[in-house]
Motif scaffolding. Structure first.
Motif, mmCIF file in Angstrom:
data_model
loop_
_atom_site.group_PDB
_atom_site.id
_atom_site.type_symbol
_atom_site.label_atom_id
_atom_site.label_comp_id
_atom_site.label_asym_id
_atom_site.label_seq_id
_atom_site.Cartn_x
_atom_site.Cartn_y
_atom_site.Cartn_z
ATOM 1 N N LEU A 252 0.843 -1.188 0.000
ATOM 2 C CA LEU A 252 0.000 0.000 0.000
ATOM 3 C C LEU A 252 0.881 1.241 0.000
ATOM 4 C CD1 LEU A 252 -2.914 1.033 0.147
ATOM 5 C CD2 LEU A 252 -2.763 0.917 2.637
ATOM 6 N N ARG A 253 0.824 1.996 -1.093
ATOM 7 C CA ARG A 253 1.655 3.189 -1.238
ATOM 8 C C ARG A 253 1.017 4.414 -0.599
ATOM 9 N NH1 ARG A 253 5.567 3.208 -5.363
ATOM 10 N NH2 ARG A 253 5.214 5.442 -5.606
ATOM 11 N N SER A 254 -0.283 4.542 -0.749
ATOM 12 C CA SER A 254 -1.007 5.666 -0.150
ATOM 13 C C SER A 254 -2.441 5.246 0.083
ATOM 14 C CB SER A 254 -0.954 6.901 -1.059
ATOM 15 O OG SER A 254 -1.653 6.663 -2.267
ATOM 16 N N GLY A 255 -3.122 5.982 0.965
ATOM 17 C CA GLY A 255 -4.499 5.646 1.287
ATOM 18 C C GLY A 255 -4.577 4.717 2.488
ATOM 19 N N SER A 256 -5.773 4.201 2.739
ATOM 20 C CA SER A 256 -5.988 3.291 3.865
ATOM 21 C C SER A 256 -7.076 2.288 3.518
ATOM 22 C CB SER A 256 -6.359 4.075 5.126
ATOM 23 O OG SER A 256 -7.537 4.832 4.912
ATOM 24 N N CYS A 257 -7.034 1.141 4.195
ATOM 25 C CA CYS A 257 -7.979 0.058 3.930
ATOM 26 C C CYS A 257 -8.399 -0.586 5.238
ATOM 27 C CB CYS A 257 -7.337 -1.027 3.054
ATOM 28 S SG CYS A 257 -6.578 -0.469 1.539
ATOM 29 N N LYS A 258 -9.508 -1.322 5.186
ATOM 30 C CA LYS A 258 -9.897 -2.136 6.330
ATOM 31 C C LYS A 258 -9.935 -3.600 5.903
ATOM 32 C CE LYS A 258 -14.970 -1.895 5.771
ATOM 33 N NZ LYS A 258 -16.241 -1.547 6.437
ATOM 34 N N ALA A 259 -9.572 -4.463 6.836
ATOM 35 C CA ALA A 259 -9.617 -5.905 6.604
ATOM 36 C C ALA A 259 -10.764 -6.483 7.419
ATOM 37 C CB ALA A 259 -8.304 -6.553 7.017
ATOM 38 N N TYR A 260 -11.585 -7.316 6.795
ATOM 39 C CA TYR A 260 -12.666 -7.939 7.544
ATOM 40 C C TYR A 260 -12.899 -9.362 7.052
ATOM 41 C CZ TYR A 260 -15.644 -6.681 3.489
ATOM 42 O OH TYR A 260 -16.174 -6.546 2.224
ATOM 43 N N SER A 261 -13.416 -10.176 7.945
ATOM 44 C CA SER A 261 -13.760 -11.548 7.597
ATOM 45 C C SER A 261 -15.264 -11.720 7.725
ATOM 46 C CB SER A 261 -13.042 -12.547 8.506
ATOM 47 O OG SER A 261 -13.459 -12.389 9.849
ATOM 48 N N THR A 262 -15.807 -12.654 6.961
ATOM 49 C CA THR A 262 -17.233 -12.939 6.988
ATOM 50 C C THR A 262 -17.447 -14.303 7.608
ATOM 51 O OG1 THR A 262 -17.581 -11.623 4.988
ATOM 52 C CG2 THR A 262 -19.327 -13.162 5.612
ATOM 53 N N GLY A 263 -18.209 -14.340 8.704
ATOM 54 C CA GLY A 263 -18.460 -15.598 9.401
ATOM 55 C C GLY A 263 -19.553 -16.405 8.744
ATOM 56 N N GLY A 264 -19.812 -17.561 9.337
ATOM 57 C CA GLY A 264 -20.814 -18.466 8.785
ATOM 58 C C GLY A 264 -22.206 -17.876 8.755
ATOM 59 N N GLY B 270 -22.842 -14.873 8.132
ATOM 60 C CA GLY B 270 -22.854 -13.745 7.215
ATOM 61 C C GLY B 270 -22.497 -12.419 7.846
ATOM 62 N N HIS B 271 -22.067 -12.456 9.115
ATOM 63 C CA HIS B 271 -21.695 -11.226 9.806
ATOM 64 C C HIS B 271 -20.220 -10.917 9.573
ATOM 65 C CE1 HIS B 271 -25.579 -11.149 11.735
ATOM 66 N NE2 HIS B 271 -25.377 -12.346 12.270
ATOM 67 N N ASP B 272 -19.935 -9.648 9.264
ATOM 68 C CA ASP B 272 -18.552 -9.229 9.032
ATOM 69 C C ASP B 272 -17.894 -8.818 10.343
ATOM 70 O OD1 ASP B 272 -18.904 -9.616 6.332
ATOM 71 O OD2 ASP B 272 -19.360 -7.520 5.906
ATOM 72 N N GLN B 273 -16.626 -9.203 10.509
ATOM 73 C CA GLN B 273 -15.837 -8.788 11.659
ATOM 74 C C GLN B 273 -14.643 -7.986 11.160
ATOM 75 O OE1 GLN B 273 -16.030 -9.067 15.147
ATOM 76 N NE2 GLN B 273 -14.235 -7.721 14.994
ATOM 77 N N VAL B 274 -14.545 -6.725 11.576
ATOM 78 C CA VAL B 274 -13.418 -5.890 11.179
ATOM 79 C C VAL B 274 -12.187 -6.331 11.959
ATOM 80 C CG1 VAL B 274 -12.485 -3.552 11.059
ATOM 81 C CG2 VAL B 274 -14.913 -3.946 10.594
ATOM 82 N N LEU B 275 -11.169 -6.780 11.234
ATOM 83 C CA LEU B 275 -9.967 -7.329 11.856
ATOM 84 C C LEU B 275 -8.907 -6.270 12.127
ATOM 85 C CD1 LEU B 275 -9.641 -10.511 9.615
ATOM 86 C CD2 LEU B 275 -10.700 -10.341 11.878
ATOM 87 N N GLY B 276 -8.843 -5.267 11.283
ATOM 88 C CA GLY B 276 -7.818 -4.250 11.449
ATOM 89 C C GLY B 276 -7.785 -3.313 10.261
ATOM 90 N N PHE B 277 -6.780 -2.460 10.262
ATOM 91 C CA PHE B 277 -6.691 -1.407 9.254
ATOM 92 C C PHE B 277 -5.268 -1.327 8.703
ATOM 93 C CE2 PHE B 277 -9.917 -0.401 12.375
ATOM 94 C CZ PHE B 277 -11.042 -0.240 11.578
ATOM 95 N N PHE B 278 -5.155 -0.989 7.420
ATOM 96 C CA PHE B 278 -3.864 -0.882 6.741
ATOM 97 C C PHE B 278 -3.599 0.564 6.344
ATOM 98 C CE2 PHE B 278 -5.076 -5.328 5.765
ATOM 99 C CZ PHE B 278 -3.924 -5.982 6.210
ATOM 100 N N PHE B 279 -2.318 0.931 6.381
ATOM 101 C CA PHE B 279 -1.894 2.284 6.034
ATOM 102 C C PHE B 279 -0.655 2.215 5.139
ATOM 103 C CE2 PHE B 279 -4.061 2.496 10.147
ATOM 104 C CZ PHE B 279 -5.085 3.383 9.832
ATOM 105 N N PRO B 280 -0.234 3.346 4.557
ATOM 106 C CA PRO B 280 0.919 3.322 3.645
ATOM 107 C C PRO B 280 2.148 2.623 4.250
ATOM 108 C CG PRO B 280 -0.144 5.448 3.546
ATOM 109 C CD PRO B 280 -0.825 4.697 4.655
ATOM 110 N N GLY B 281 2.765 1.772 3.423
ATOM 111 C CA GLY B 281 3.922 1.009 3.871
ATOM 112 C C GLY B 281 3.576 -0.401 4.304
ATOM 113 N N ASP B 282 2.282 -0.686 4.526
ATOM 114 C CA ASP B 282 1.881 -2.033 4.935
ATOM 115 C C ASP B 282 1.870 -2.975 3.736
ATOM 116 O OD1 ASP B 282 1.547 -1.555 7.645
ATOM 117 O OD2 ASP B 282 -0.536 -0.922 7.431
ATOM 118 N N LEU B 283 2.168 -4.239 4.022
ATOM 119 C CA LEU B 283 2.164 -5.281 2.998
ATOM 120 C C LEU B 283 0.986 -6.199 3.272
ATOM 121 C CD1 LEU B 283 4.027 -6.027 0.604
ATOM 122 C CD2 LEU B 283 5.162 -7.666 2.114
ATOM 123 N N LEU B 284 0.091 -6.332 2.301
ATOM 124 C CA LEU B 284 -1.157 -7.062 2.484
ATOM 125 C C LEU B 284 -1.089 -8.439 1.842
ATOM 126 C CD1 LEU B 284 -1.728 -3.890 2.405
ATOM 127 C CD2 LEU B 284 -4.063 -4.505 1.861
ATOM 128 N N GLY B 285 -1.736 -9.407 2.501
ATOM 129 C CA GLY B 285 -1.878 -10.734 1.928
ATOM 130 C C GLY B 285 -0.918 -11.772 2.458
#
Length: 231
Positions: A56-68, A70-85
């Motif tokens: 991630l070079r710029s901007g921000s994102c949120k990571a979430y998982s979807t349970g059985g 169908g409810h989403d759980q926000v796991l955390g947030f990403f910012f510039p310099g973070d490596l996703l995946g």
């Protein structure tokens, strides 16, 4: 515009940190493409086959998982310099969904190419291992048994520290995530989060205006945040 590690403000937090100019040039060969995505776009979906790490070079994102259910759980947030995946390396599929919170610029790193490069570039291999050893989904150290004000204080201190590492103000914070996202992440209701912001304001620790938060007493906010970790 052609992106490069040289003109990236977040390179000191990403894989290029510690690499020579020649090594960075080789690393850039693993960047299959750069792209800009808009708020609400998905970088990848939970369960999607893994092919790329995303810087991630710029901007921000949120990571979430979807349970059985169908409810989403926000796991955390990403910012510039973070490596996703990174979590996808073992299972070969992404473990959560990542959504852009604002306009983001990304570098897509072909993981198979990255592995080949790391074998011939010891410093890259070291950087990759160091990155993997960090928290893969950035999260605050929240104890669900702690009080709401301690959870929110811990969240704000985590955000403050991450902004400081990126060269931004540690006391003037812009919250790209909604309060509903914060509530979901902290295991609280939206109403509780709103009341807790007010509580921290009345205590003279912060000043909040919409998505702008000023930390007025960094030391005392840290004390409250640490209280959640003693339980």
């Amino acid at each position: 515009m052609q992106f490069s590690c040289d003109n990236c403000a977040s390179s000191n937090l990403c894989l290029p940190a510690g690499l020579t100019q020649e090594e960075m040039t080789k690393l850039e060969s693993a960047v299959t493409r750069q792209k800009v995505i808009e708020k609400g776009d998905l970088l990848f979906r939970q369960g999607q086959p893994f092919k790329h790490l995303i810087a991630l070079r710029s901007g921000s994102c949120k990571a979430y998982s979807t349970g059985g259910a169908g409810h989403d759980q926000v796991l955390g947030f990403f910012f510039p310099g973070d490596l996703l995946g990174l979590e996808a390396i073992h299972s070969s599929q992404y473990q959560y969904t990542v959504e852009a919170l604002d306009t983001c610029s990304l570098c897509m790193l072909d993981f198979s190419k990255l592995l080949k490069l790391s074998g011939s570039l010891p410093e890259l291999n070291k950087q990759l291992l160091m990155t993997m050893s960090r928290e893969m989904v950035p999260q605050t150290s929240i104890h669900l048994s702690s009080h709401a004000d301690e959870r929110l204080a811990s969240f704000l201190m985590n955000l403050s520290n991450r902004m400081r590492l990126r060269g931004f103000s540690s006391q003037k914070l812009r919250l790209s995530m909604t309060r509903q996202d914060i509530a979901n992440h902290l295991g609280l209701t939206l109403e509780t989060v709103s009341r807790t912001f007010k509580k921290l304001e009345m205590a003279g620790l912060i000043e909040a205006a919409r998505r702008e938060v000023s930390i007025l007493d960094l030391r005392q906010l840290q004390v409250k945040a640490c209280a959640s970790k003693k339980l």
